[in-house]
Design an enzyme around this catalytic site. Structure first.
Site, PDB file in Angstrom:
ATOM      1  CB  ALA A  68       9.536  46.483  33.430  1.00 25.63           C
ATOM      2  N   GLY A 127      11.875  28.527  22.980  1.00 26.93           N
ATOM      3  CA  GLY A 127      11.637  29.761  22.985  1.00 26.93           C
ATOM      4  C   GLY A 127      10.743  30.493  22.059  1.00 26.93           C
ATOM      5  CD  GLU A 169       3.544  34.634  20.974  1.00 26.90           C
ATOM      6  OE1 GLU A 169       3.282  35.265  21.705  1.00 26.90           O
ATOM      7  OE2 GLU A 169       4.251  34.669  20.026  1.00 26.90           O
ATOM      8  CG  ASP A 185       1.880  34.070  16.680  1.00 27.39           C
ATOM      9  OD1 ASP A 185       2.228  34.855  17.401  1.00 27.39           O
ATOM     10  OD2 ASP A 185       2.768  34.021  15.560  1.00 27.39           O
ATOM     11  CE  LYS A 200       3.999  35.896  14.122  1.00 26.66           C
ATOM     12  NZ  LYS A 200       4.711  34.529  14.193  1.00 26.66           N
TER      13      LYS A 200
HETATM   14  N1  LIG Z   1       9.894  34.574  21.377  1.00 29.38           N
HETATM   15  C1  LIG Z   1       9.751  34.840  20.081  1.00 29.38           C
HETATM   16  O1  LIG Z   1      10.194  34.079  19.233  1.00 29.38           O
HETATM   17  C2  LIG Z   1       8.927  36.006  19.540  1.00 29.38           C
HETATM   18  C3  LIG Z   1       8.141  36.666  20.490  1.00 29.38           C
HETATM   19  N2  LIG Z   1       7.789  38.061  19.893  1.00 29.38           N
HETATM   20  C4  LIG Z   1       6.636  38.629  20.547  1.00 29.38           C
HETATM   21  O2  LIG Z   1       7.489  39.271  21.679  1.00 29.38           O
HETATM   22  C5  LIG Z   1       6.984  39.529  22.814  1.00 29.38           C
HETATM   23  C6  LIG Z   1       7.620  38.920  24.087  1.00 29.38           C
HETATM   24  O3  LIG Z   1       7.836  37.509  24.006  1.00 29.38           O
HETATM   25  P1  LIG Z   1       8.820  36.471  24.719  1.00 29.38           P
HETATM   26  O4  LIG Z   1       9.878  37.258  25.005  1.00 29.38           O
HETATM   27  O5  LIG Z   1       8.786  35.247  24.096  1.00 29.38           O
HETATM   28  O6  LIG Z   1       7.902  36.340  26.243  1.00 29.38           O
HETATM   29  P2  LIG Z   1       8.515  35.753  27.505  1.00 29.38           P
HETATM   30  O7  LIG Z   1       7.035  35.316  28.178  1.00 29.38           O
HETATM   31  O8  LIG Z   1       9.577  34.907  27.373  1.00 29.38           O
HETATM   32  O9  LIG Z   1       8.882  37.312  28.036  1.00 29.38           O
HETATM   33  C7  LIG Z   1       7.995  38.263  28.550  1.00 29.38           C
HETATM   34  C8  LIG Z   1       8.746  39.152  29.630  1.00 29.38           C
HETATM   35  O10 LIG Z   1       7.762  40.152  29.927  1.00 29.38           O
HETATM   36  C9  LIG Z   1       7.625  40.478  31.521  1.00 29.38           C
HETATM   37  N3  LIG Z   1       6.347  40.655  31.704  1.00 29.38           N
HETATM   38  C10 LIG Z   1       5.216  40.099  31.473  1.00 29.38           C
HETATM   39  N4  LIG Z   1       4.123  40.896  32.001  1.00 29.38           N
HETATM   40  C11 LIG Z   1       4.888  41.592  32.805  1.00 29.38           C
HETATM   41  C12 LIG Z   1       4.135  42.755  33.790  1.00 29.38           C
HETATM   42  N5  LIG Z   1       2.959  42.890  33.895  1.00 29.38           N
HETATM   43  N6  LIG Z   1       5.205  43.541  34.364  1.00 29.38           N
HETATM   44  C13 LIG Z   1       6.394  43.492  34.192  1.00 29.38           C
HETATM   45  N7  LIG Z   1       7.037  42.518  33.185  1.00 29.38           N
HETATM   46  C14 LIG Z   1       6.246  41.761  32.710  1.00 29.38           C
HETATM   47  C15 LIG Z   1       7.935  38.917  31.982  1.00 29.38           C
HETATM   48  O11 LIG Z   1       8.270  38.913  33.254  1.00 29.38           O
HETATM   49  C16 LIG Z   1       8.828  38.502  30.990  1.00 29.38           C
HETATM   50  O12 LIG Z   1      10.315  39.065  31.344  1.00 29.38           O
HETATM   51  C17 LIG Z   1       5.621  38.935  22.882  1.00 29.38           C
HETATM   52  O13 LIG Z   1       4.386  40.066  22.261  1.00 29.38           O
HETATM   53  C18 LIG Z   1       5.523  37.941  21.644  1.00 29.38           C
HETATM   54  O14 LIG Z   1       4.632  37.618  20.885  1.00 29.38           O
HETATM   55  C19 LIG Z   1       7.773  38.272  18.509  1.00 29.38           C
HETATM   56  C20 LIG Z   1       8.240  37.604  17.755  1.00 29.38           C
HETATM   57  C21 LIG Z   1       8.999  36.259  18.181  1.00 29.38           C
HETATM   58  N1  LIG Z   2       5.325  32.210  18.788  1.00 28.01           N
HETATM   59  C1  LIG Z   2       5.692  32.808  17.651  1.00 28.01           C
HETATM   60  C2  LIG Z   2       6.818  33.442  18.053  1.00 28.01           C
HETATM   61  C3  LIG Z   2       7.479  34.724  16.845  1.00 28.01           C
HETATM   62  O1  LIG Z   2       6.499  35.212  16.421  1.00 28.01           O
HETATM   63  C4  LIG Z   2       5.912  31.764  16.661  1.00 28.01           C
HETATM   64  O2  LIG Z   2       5.940  30.626  16.747  1.00 28.01           O
HETATM   65  O3  LIG Z   2       6.159  32.298  15.506  1.00 28.01           O
END
Ligand SMILES: NC(=O)C1=CN([C@@H]2O[C@H](COP(=O)(O)OP(=O)(O)OC[C@H]3O[C@@H](n4cnc5c(N)ncnc54)[C@H](O)[C@@H]3O)[C@@H](O)[C@H]2O)C=CC1
Ligand SMILES: N[C@@H](CC=O)C(=O)O
Length: 344
Positions: A58, A201, A204, A215, A219
Protein backbone atom coordinates in the site's frame (compact mmCIF):
# COMPACT_ATOMS: atom_id res chain seq x y z
CA UNK A 1 -9.86 -22.08 -11.56
CA UNK A 2 -6.17 -22.60 -12.35
CA UNK A 3 -4.04 -24.93 -10.27
CA UNK A 4 -2.33 -21.91 -8.68
CA UNK A 5 -5.68 -20.33 -7.78
CA UNK A 6 -6.66 -23.56 -6.06
CA UNK A 7 -3.77 -23.30 -3.54
CA UNK A 8 -5.03 -22.95 0.03
CA UNK A 9 -4.04 -19.63 1.65
CA UNK A 10 -3.83 -18.07 5.10
CA UNK A 11 -4.32 -20.27 8.11
CA UNK A 12 -5.57 -23.21 6.02
CA UNK A 13 -2.29 -23.41 4.13
CA UNK A 14 -0.41 -26.72 3.93
CA UNK A 15 3.11 -27.19 5.30
CA UNK A 16 5.03 -25.83 2.29
CA UNK A 17 2.50 -23.20 1.21
CA UNK A 18 3.66 -19.58 1.12
CA UNK A 19 3.29 -17.29 4.11
CA UNK A 20 1.26 -14.39 2.71
CA UNK A 21 2.56 -10.94 3.63
CA UNK A 22 1.03 -7.48 3.08
CA UNK A 23 3.19 -4.38 3.29
CA UNK A 24 1.53 -1.10 4.29
CA UNK A 25 3.86 1.72 3.21
CA UNK A 26 6.75 1.86 0.72
CA UNK A 27 8.67 4.91 1.91
CA UNK A 28 12.14 4.88 3.45
CA UNK A 29 11.52 1.74 5.52
CA UNK A 30 8.87 -0.03 3.41
CA UNK A 31 10.89 0.16 0.19
CA UNK A 32 13.92 -1.33 1.98
CA UNK A 33 11.75 -4.14 3.39
CA UNK A 34 10.22 -4.93 -0.03
CA UNK A 35 13.59 -4.97 -1.77
CA UNK A 36 15.13 -7.27 0.85
CA UNK A 37 12.14 -9.65 0.58
CA UNK A 38 12.82 -9.95 -3.16
CA UNK A 39 16.62 -10.10 -2.96
CA UNK A 40 16.66 -12.62 -0.07
CA UNK A 41 13.59 -14.64 -1.08
CA UNK A 42 15.45 -17.95 -1.22
CA UNK A 43 17.30 -17.38 2.05
CA UNK A 44 14.09 -16.42 3.83
CA UNK A 45 12.27 -19.47 2.45
CA UNK A 46 15.02 -21.65 3.93
CA UNK A 47 14.89 -19.87 7.28
CA UNK A 48 11.11 -19.91 7.50
CA UNK A 49 10.52 -23.36 6.03
CA UNK A 50 8.15 -21.90 3.40
CA UNK A 51 8.35 -19.03 0.91
CA UNK A 52 7.24 -15.54 1.89
CA UNK A 53 4.77 -14.21 -0.66
CA UNK A 54 4.43 -10.42 -0.84
CA UNK A 55 0.81 -10.10 -1.91
CA UNK A 56 0.45 -6.31 -1.95
CA UNK A 57 2.09 -3.01 -1.06
CA UNK A 58 0.00 0.00 0.00
CA UNK A 59 1.22 3.48 -0.97
CA UNK A 60 -0.50 6.85 -0.74
CA UNK A 61 0.30 8.02 -4.28
CA UNK A 62 0.36 5.38 -7.04
CA UNK A 63 1.70 7.91 -9.58
CA UNK A 64 4.82 8.77 -7.59
CA UNK A 65 8.01 7.39 -9.17
CA UNK A 66 9.72 4.98 -6.78
CA UNK A 67 12.60 2.53 -6.99
CA UNK A 68 11.16 -0.89 -6.17
CA UNK A 69 13.48 -2.95 -8.34
CA UNK A 70 12.28 -6.53 -8.87
CA UNK A 71 8.77 -5.85 -7.56
CA UNK A 72 5.76 -6.26 -9.83
CA UNK A 73 4.00 -2.87 -10.23
CA UNK A 74 0.69 -4.79 -9.93
CA UNK A 75 1.41 -5.29 -6.24
CA UNK A 76 0.97 -1.58 -5.50
CA UNK A 77 -2.38 -0.29 -4.30
CA UNK A 78 -3.60 2.96 -2.77
CA UNK A 79 -6.24 1.04 -0.81
CA UNK A 80 -4.43 -0.39 2.25
CA UNK A 81 -7.71 -1.75 3.64
CA UNK A 82 -7.89 -4.19 0.71
CA UNK A 83 -4.70 -5.91 1.93
CA UNK A 84 -5.29 -6.70 5.58
CA UNK A 85 -8.02 -9.32 5.57
CA UNK A 86 -6.57 -12.25 3.66
CA UNK A 87 -2.94 -12.54 4.69
CA UNK A 88 -0.85 -14.22 7.37
CA UNK A 89 1.30 -11.24 8.32
CA UNK A 90 0.80 -7.49 7.93
CA UNK A 91 3.80 -5.14 8.06
CA UNK A 92 2.73 -1.59 8.95
CA UNK A 93 5.35 1.02 7.97
CA UNK A 94 3.03 3.85 6.92
CA UNK A 95 3.25 5.86 10.13
CA UNK A 96 0.38 7.98 11.45
CA UNK A 97 -2.10 6.98 14.11
CA UNK A 98 -5.79 6.54 13.25
CA UNK A 99 -5.55 4.65 9.96
CA UNK A 100 -2.65 2.48 11.13
CA UNK A 101 -4.50 1.63 14.34
CA UNK A 102 -7.65 0.75 12.42
CA UNK A 103 -5.79 -1.41 9.87
CA UNK A 104 -3.77 -3.25 12.50
CA UNK A 105 -6.93 -3.94 14.51
CA UNK A 106 -8.66 -5.27 11.38
CA UNK A 107 -5.62 -7.38 10.45
CA UNK A 108 -5.52 -8.96 13.94
CA UNK A 109 -9.26 -9.57 13.77
CA UNK A 110 -8.86 -11.32 10.44
CA UNK A 111 -6.23 -13.68 11.87
CA UNK A 112 -2.99 -12.01 10.80
CA UNK A 113 0.04 -11.34 12.97
CA UNK A 114 1.44 -7.82 12.73
CA UNK A 115 4.86 -6.17 12.56
CA UNK A 116 5.03 -2.40 12.98
CA UNK A 117 7.81 0.20 13.23
CA UNK A 118 5.35 2.87 14.39
CA UNK A 119 6.57 4.10 17.77
CA UNK A 120 3.95 6.84 18.16
CA UNK A 121 1.17 4.31 17.61
CA UNK A 122 2.70 1.85 20.09
CA UNK A 123 3.35 4.57 22.68
CA UNK A 124 -0.21 5.90 22.38
CA UNK A 125 -2.26 2.74 21.71
CA UNK A 126 0.15 -0.16 22.18
CA UNK A 127 -1.49 -1.36 25.39
CA UNK A 128 -4.92 -1.78 23.78
CA UNK A 129 -3.48 -3.19 20.54
CA UNK A 130 -1.50 -5.79 22.47
CA UNK A 131 -4.60 -6.67 24.50
CA UNK A 132 -6.53 -7.12 21.22
CA UNK A 133 -3.77 -9.30 19.80
CA UNK A 134 -3.66 -11.42 22.95
CA UNK A 135 -7.44 -11.84 23.08
CA UNK A 136 -7.42 -13.02 19.46
CA UNK A 137 -4.42 -15.30 19.92
CA UNK A 138 -2.35 -13.23 17.55
CA UNK A 139 1.05 -11.52 17.86
CA UNK A 140 2.00 -7.85 17.49
CA UNK A 141 5.73 -7.06 17.40
CA UNK A 142 7.62 -3.78 17.00
CA UNK A 143 11.37 -4.16 17.49
CA UNK A 144 12.08 -1.55 14.77
CA UNK A 145 10.06 1.11 16.61
CA UNK A 146 12.83 1.73 19.15
CA UNK A 147 16.43 2.33 18.04
CA UNK A 148 15.84 0.85 14.57
CA UNK A 149 18.53 -1.76 13.93
CA UNK A 150 19.55 -2.27 17.57
CA UNK A 151 17.59 -5.09 19.26
CA UNK A 152 17.06 -3.16 22.48
CA UNK A 153 13.45 -4.29 22.99
CA UNK A 154 14.57 -7.91 22.83
CA UNK A 155 17.23 -7.24 25.46
CA UNK A 156 14.89 -5.37 27.82
CA UNK A 157 11.86 -7.67 27.49
CA UNK A 158 13.54 -11.05 27.08
CA UNK A 159 17.29 -11.20 27.73
CA UNK A 160 16.97 -9.25 31.02
CA UNK A 161 13.63 -10.70 32.14
CA UNK A 162 15.39 -12.55 34.98
CA UNK A 163 17.16 -9.41 36.15
CA UNK A 164 15.97 -6.15 37.72
CA UNK A 165 16.53 -3.09 35.57
CA UNK A 166 17.34 0.07 37.52
CA UNK A 167 17.63 2.62 34.72
CA UNK A 168 17.80 3.12 30.97
CA UNK A 169 19.57 6.10 29.46
CA UNK A 170 20.13 6.66 25.80
CA UNK A 171 20.46 8.54 22.58
CA UNK A 172 17.39 7.04 20.93
CA UNK A 173 16.76 9.43 18.05
CA UNK A 174 18.98 9.23 14.98
CA UNK A 175 18.06 12.49 13.28
CA UNK A 176 18.60 14.77 16.28
CA UNK A 177 21.87 13.01 17.04
CA UNK A 178 22.91 13.58 13.44
CA UNK A 179 21.96 17.27 13.71
CA UNK A 180 23.66 17.89 17.08
CA UNK A 181 26.81 16.05 15.98
CA UNK A 182 27.03 17.78 12.60
CA UNK A 183 26.51 21.23 14.09
CA UNK A 184 28.99 20.69 16.95
CA UNK A 185 31.74 18.76 15.17
CA UNK A 186 31.60 20.06 11.61
CA UNK A 187 30.16 23.54 12.18
CA UNK A 188 27.25 22.93 9.79
CA UNK A 189 24.40 25.45 10.34
CA UNK A 190 21.46 23.98 12.26
CA UNK A 191 18.89 24.22 9.42
CA UNK A 192 21.31 22.71 6.92
CA UNK A 193 21.92 19.79 9.29
CA UNK A 194 18.13 19.28 9.57
CA UNK A 195 17.94 19.18 5.76
CA UNK A 196 20.74 16.59 5.61
CA UNK A 197 19.02 14.41 8.22
CA UNK A 198 15.88 14.50 6.03
CA UNK A 199 17.85 13.59 2.89
CA UNK A 200 19.27 10.57 4.74
CA UNK A 201 15.75 9.32 5.53
CA UNK A 202 16.16 9.87 9.27
CA UNK A 203 13.37 12.40 9.92
CA UNK A 204 9.74 11.53 10.60
CA UNK A 205 7.09 12.63 8.07
CA UNK A 206 6.47 15.44 10.58
CA UNK A 207 10.03 16.47 11.60
CA UNK A 208 8.81 18.32 14.70
CA UNK A 209 8.34 14.86 16.23
CA UNK A 210 12.12 14.47 16.11
CA UNK A 211 13.11 18.07 16.81
CA UNK A 212 10.76 18.54 19.79
CA UNK A 213 11.70 15.22 21.39
CA UNK A 214 8.34 13.49 20.78
CA UNK A 215 9.92 10.63 18.88
CA UNK A 216 12.42 10.02 21.68
CA UNK A 217 9.60 10.34 24.22
CA UNK A 218 7.61 7.57 22.50
CA UNK A 219 10.67 5.33 22.52
CA UNK A 220 11.45 5.85 26.22
CA UNK A 221 7.77 5.20 27.08
CA UNK A 222 7.92 1.88 25.23
CA UNK A 223 11.20 0.94 26.92
CA UNK A 224 9.86 1.83 30.38
CA UNK A 225 6.71 -0.25 29.87
CA UNK A 226 8.73 -3.27 28.80
CA UNK A 227 11.33 -2.86 31.54
CA UNK A 228 8.90 -2.50 34.47
CA UNK A 229 5.42 -3.37 33.23
CA UNK A 230 4.23 0.10 34.26
CA UNK A 231 1.51 2.17 32.64
CA UNK A 232 3.72 5.08 31.51
CA UNK A 233 2.30 7.46 28.90
CA UNK A 234 3.67 10.24 26.70
CA UNK A 235 2.19 12.78 29.14
CA UNK A 236 4.48 11.44 31.88
CA UNK A 237 7.62 12.36 29.93
CA UNK A 238 9.36 15.56 31.01
CA UNK A 239 10.28 16.65 27.52
CA UNK A 240 12.44 19.29 25.89
CA UNK A 241 13.57 19.17 22.24
CA UNK A 242 16.56 20.67 20.45
CA UNK A 243 14.94 23.66 18.68
CA UNK A 244 15.66 26.04 21.59
CA UNK A 245 19.43 25.45 21.37
CA UNK A 246 21.47 28.42 20.21
CA UNK A 247 24.94 28.87 18.69
CA UNK A 248 26.01 30.11 22.14
CA UNK A 249 24.90 26.80 23.71
CA UNK A 250 27.08 24.83 21.29
CA UNK A 251 30.03 27.18 21.88
CA UNK A 252 29.66 27.06 25.66
CA UNK A 253 29.63 23.25 25.54
CA UNK A 254 32.76 23.19 23.39
CA UNK A 255 34.48 25.64 25.76
CA UNK A 256 34.01 23.26 28.69
CA UNK A 257 35.06 20.08 26.82
CA UNK A 258 31.48 18.84 26.56
CA UNK A 259 28.94 18.09 23.84
CA UNK A 260 25.16 18.44 23.80
CA UNK A 261 23.18 15.21 23.33
CA UNK A 262 19.44 14.58 23.39
CA UNK A 263 19.22 12.03 26.20
CA UNK A 264 16.14 9.98 26.96
CA UNK A 265 16.04 8.47 30.43
CA UNK A 266 13.86 6.17 32.49
CA UNK A 267 14.75 5.53 36.12
CA UNK A 268 13.08 3.28 38.65
CA UNK A 269 12.66 4.10 42.29
CA UNK A 270 10.85 1.84 44.71
CA UNK A 271 11.08 -1.94 44.45
CA UNK A 272 10.86 -3.96 41.23
CA UNK A 273 7.53 -5.31 42.46
CA UNK A 274 6.13 -1.79 42.97
CA UNK A 275 8.22 0.42 40.73
CA UNK A 276 7.86 4.18 40.42
CA UNK A 277 9.29 5.36 37.13
CA UNK A 278 10.47 8.78 35.99
CA UNK A 279 10.85 9.40 32.28
CA UNK A 280 12.47 12.37 30.57
CA UNK A 281 13.90 13.58 27.27
CA UNK A 282 16.15 16.62 27.30
CA UNK A 283 19.30 18.11 25.77
CA UNK A 284 22.10 17.22 28.16
CA UNK A 285 25.75 18.23 28.47
CA UNK A 286 27.98 15.18 28.23
CA UNK A 287 31.73 15.02 28.77
CA UNK A 288 33.57 14.67 25.44
CA UNK A 289 35.03 11.28 26.40
CA UNK A 290 31.69 9.73 27.47
CA UNK A 291 30.41 6.94 25.15
CA UNK A 292 27.36 9.10 24.38
CA UNK A 293 29.65 11.88 23.12
CA UNK A 294 31.39 9.41 20.81
CA UNK A 295 28.02 8.31 19.35
CA UNK A 296 28.07 10.16 16.05
CA UNK A 297 25.82 10.97 13.12
CA UNK A 298 22.69 8.74 13.00
CA UNK A 299 24.06 6.27 15.54
CA UNK A 300 22.23 5.62 18.81
CA UNK A 301 23.37 4.19 22.13
CA UNK A 302 21.40 2.83 25.07
CA UNK A 303 22.94 2.12 28.48
CA UNK A 304 20.91 -0.24 30.66
CA UNK A 305 21.81 -0.55 34.31
CA UNK A 306 20.49 -3.62 36.09
CA UNK A 307 21.00 -5.34 39.45
CA UNK A 308 22.82 -8.49 38.28
CA UNK A 309 24.14 -7.72 34.80
CA UNK A 310 25.47 -4.30 35.75
CA UNK A 311 25.82 -1.82 32.93
CA UNK A 312 25.07 -2.95 29.36
CA UNK A 313 25.71 -0.75 26.34
CA UNK A 314 23.93 -1.30 23.04
CA UNK A 315 24.79 0.84 20.06
CA UNK A 316 24.21 1.01 16.33
CA UNK A 317 22.11 2.62 13.64
CA UNK A 318 19.07 4.39 15.13
CA UNK A 319 17.50 5.36 11.82
CA UNK A 320 17.66 4.73 8.06
CA UNK A 321 15.83 2.53 5.58
CA UNK A 322 18.00 -0.61 5.39
CA UNK A 323 18.90 -0.42 9.08
CA UNK A 324 15.28 -0.19 10.22
CA UNK A 325 14.27 -2.84 7.69
CA UNK A 326 16.75 -5.21 9.37
CA UNK A 327 14.64 -5.15 12.55
CA UNK A 328 11.32 -5.32 10.65
CA UNK A 329 12.57 -8.32 8.69
CA UNK A 330 13.78 -10.02 11.88
CA UNK A 331 10.28 -9.69 13.33
CA UNK A 332 8.77 -10.88 10.04
CA UNK A 333 10.90 -14.04 9.88
CA UNK A 334 10.22 -14.83 13.55
CA UNK A 335 6.43 -14.54 13.04
CA UNK A 336 6.54 -16.48 9.78
CA UNK A 337 8.48 -19.33 11.39
CA UNK A 338 5.95 -19.54 14.20
CA UNK A 339 3.07 -19.70 11.71
CA UNK A 340 4.76 -22.45 9.71
CA UNK A 341 5.53 -24.39 12.89
CA UNK A 342 1.87 -24.07 13.95
CA UNK A 343 0.73 -25.70 10.68
CA UNK A 344 2.39 -29.02 11.56
N1 LIG B 1 12.86 6.22 8.70
C1 LIG B 1 13.40 5.66 9.79
O1 LIG B 1 14.63 5.71 10.00
C2 LIG B 1 12.55 4.94 10.78
C3 LIG B 1 11.18 4.96 10.68
N2 LIG B 1 10.42 4.30 11.61
C4 LIG B 1 8.96 4.31 11.50
O2 LIG B 1 8.59 3.60 10.33
C5 LIG B 1 7.38 4.16 9.79
C6 LIG B 1 7.62 4.56 8.34
O3 LIG B 1 8.68 5.49 8.29
P1 LIG B 1 9.30 5.96 6.88
O4 LIG B 1 9.43 4.82 5.96
O5 LIG B 1 10.50 6.75 7.25
O6 LIG B 1 8.14 6.94 6.36
P2 LIG B 1 7.89 7.46 4.88
O7 LIG B 1 7.11 8.72 5.03
O8 LIG B 1 9.14 7.48 4.12
O9 LIG B 1 6.95 6.33 4.24
C7 LIG B 1 5.60 6.14 4.57
C8 LIG B 1 4.93 5.34 3.45
O10 LIG B 1 3.59 5.07 3.84
C9 LIG B 1 2.72 5.42 2.78
N3 LIG B 1 1.46 5.88 3.32
C10 LIG B 1 1.27 6.83 4.26
N4 LIG B 1 -0.04 7.01 4.48
C11 LIG B 1 -0.68 6.16 3.66
C12 LIG B 1 -2.05 5.89 3.41
N5 LIG B 1 -3.01 6.54 4.05
N6 LIG B 1 -2.36 4.95 2.48
C13 LIG B 1 -1.40 4.28 1.82
N7 LIG B 1 -0.08 4.49 2.03
C14 LIG B 1 0.27 5.43 2.92
C15 LIG B 1 3.44 6.52 2.02
O11 LIG B 1 2.99 6.61 0.70
C16 LIG B 1 4.87 6.02 2.10
O12 LIG B 1 5.07 5.05 1.09
C17 LIG B 1 7.01 5.34 10.72
O13 LIG B 1 6.11 4.89 11.68
C18 LIG B 1 8.35 5.69 11.38
O14 LIG B 1 8.20 6.29 12.64
C19 LIG B 1 10.97 3.58 12.64
C20 LIG B 1 12.32 3.50 12.76
C21 LIG B 1 13.23 4.22 11.88
N1 LIG C 1 12.97 9.76 13.07
C1 LIG C 1 13.53 8.67 13.80
C2 LIG C 1 13.63 7.47 12.92
C3 LIG C 1 13.85 6.23 13.69
O1 LIG C 1 13.17 5.91 14.65
C4 LIG C 1 14.91 9.04 14.30
O2 LIG C 1 15.44 10.05 13.85
O3 LIG C 1 15.43 8.32 15.16
Amino acid sequence: MSEQDAQPTGSQAGAGAPVRVALLGAGTVGAAVAKAMVARAELYAQRVGAPLELVGIAVRDLGRPRDLTGILPDLLTDDPGSLVEDVDIVIEVMGGIELSQELITRALGAGADVVTANKQLIAQHGVELEATAERLGRTLVYEAAVVAAVPVLHVVSQALVGDEIRSIHGIVNGSTNYILDTVARLGVPFQEAVQQAGDLGYLEADPTEDLEGLDAAAKIVILARLAWGVDVTLEDVKREGITGLTDQDFEAARGTGQVIKLIASASRSGSSAEPRVEVAVRPTLVSADHPFALTREGMNMVIIDSESAGSLRLSGAGAGGDETASAVLGDLITLARARVAARD
